[in-house]
Design a protein around this motif. Structure first.
Motif, short mmCIF file in Angstrom:
data_model
loop_
_atom_site.label_atom_id
_atom_site.label_comp_id
_atom_site.label_asym_id
_atom_site.label_seq_id
_atom_site.Cartn_x
_atom_site.Cartn_y
_atom_site.Cartn_z
N LEU A 95 49.71 8.07 -36.29
CA LEU A 95 50.80 7.89 -37.22
C LEU A 95 51.30 9.16 -37.96
N ALA A 96 50.20 9.79 -38.57
CA ALA A 96 50.76 11.08 -39.20
C ALA A 96 49.37 12.00 -39.45
N PHE A 97 49.59 13.25 -39.42
CA PHE A 97 48.70 14.39 -39.78
C PHE A 97 49.10 15.28 -40.70
N GLU A 98 48.08 15.52 -41.59
CA GLU A 98 48.88 16.72 -42.53
C GLU A 98 47.46 17.66 -42.94
N GLU A 99 47.64 18.96 -43.06
CA GLU A 99 46.58 19.84 -43.61
C GLU A 99 46.61 19.54 -45.20
N GLY A 100 45.49 19.93 -45.60
CA GLY A 100 45.47 19.58 -47.04
C GLY A 100 45.46 20.93 -47.80
N THR A 101 45.37 20.74 -49.15
CA THR A 101 45.29 21.91 -50.23
C THR A 101 44.27 22.73 -50.03
N ALA A 102 43.13 22.07 -49.40
CA ALA A 102 41.98 23.24 -49.18
C ALA A 102 41.79 23.40 -47.95
N THR A 103 42.86 23.71 -46.82
CA THR A 103 42.65 23.73 -45.68
C THR A 103 41.70 24.63 -44.95
N ALA A 104 41.72 25.69 -45.63
CA ALA A 104 40.77 26.93 -45.17
C ALA A 104 39.23 26.67 -45.70
N SER A 105 39.03 25.66 -46.31
CA SER A 105 37.65 25.31 -46.60
C SER A 105 37.00 24.29 -45.56
N ALA A 106 35.64 24.58 -45.57
CA ALA A 106 34.64 23.78 -44.93
C ALA A 106 34.62 22.34 -45.42
N GLY A 142 41.17 19.56 -53.21
CA GLY A 142 40.15 19.73 -52.58
C GLY A 142 40.15 18.82 -51.11
N ALA A 143 41.47 18.44 -50.93
CA ALA A 143 41.73 17.84 -49.47
C ALA A 143 41.67 18.94 -48.40
N VAL A 144 40.87 18.83 -47.40
CA VAL A 144 40.95 19.65 -46.21
C VAL A 144 42.01 19.41 -45.26
#
Length: 194
Positions: A95-106, A142-144
């Motif tokens: 349905l949907a996909f989004e990169e988060g605010t912490a996309t570069a984090s493990a 903190g969302a990846v």
């Protein structure tokens, strides 16, 4: 995008260190798998972070059905089947996909919430709310990443999100992330999938 998950619920006294060791040994095998967006190797441990069970439950976002089918039918999936038994595999249409605010984090944690689609709701509005929820999750500190998908046989929406910290702002089952394979993450389509 196509989502997939299977789970192995293990005995209460199972040594979850064995799961950690297994993932450390074989987790890299899908790091360059063609057609795979992400595979998140996740587990829950009984009595930790509120989990009632010991469970190993990899979660996948696929870019192509060919990549998924090759994983399932060309031998790679036989490893977990040999180690834990053959599980039921849940599959959802993206349905949907989004990169988060912490996309570069493990990612350290994952949250999965399964939500029934009630009878009598207006489907377009319900699915639009699921898409909007994905955006809200991805915007949290903190969302990846965040994703939503639907199973139209069971009429169930799954919300899946990855987090860099242990206090995710999402409701659902909390999993520890042991490894992330993400060969096609950059090719996962952003936003609404229709």
């Amino acid at each position: 995008m196509h989502a997939m998950q299977y789970e192995f619920t293990l005995p209460a006294d199972y040594d979850m260190g064995l799961v950690r060791s297994r993932v450390a040994r074989v987790g890299h095998a899908l790091d360059d798998w063609d057609g795979l967006g992400i595979k998140t190797y996740v587990m829950r441990e009984r009595g930790v972070n509120g989990s009632p069970v010991n469970q190993y439950g990899p979660f996948y976002l696929w870019n192509t059905l060919e990549g998924m089918n090759r994983f399932l039918w060309d031998g790679a999936f036989q490893g977990p089947v040999d180690d834990f038994g053959r599980p039921a595999i849940r599959q959802w249409t993206g349905l949907a996909f989004e990169e988060g605010t912490a996309t570069a984090s493990a990612p350290a944690y994952a949250v999965r919430r399964r939500q029934p689609v009630p009878d009598g709701v207006e489907l377009a509005s319900f699915m639009a709310d699921a898409v909007a929820g994905t955006g809200r999750l991805a915007a949290e500190d903190g969302a990846v990443l965040a994703a939503a998908a639907v199973d139209t046989r069971a009429w169930e929406v799954v919300h899946f999100s990855l987090w860099e910290h242990d206090g995710p702002k999402a409701e659902g089952d909390l999993f520890e992330v042991l490894h992330l394979s993400a060969p096609g993450r950059g090719r996962l389509p952003r936003g609404r999938q229709w």
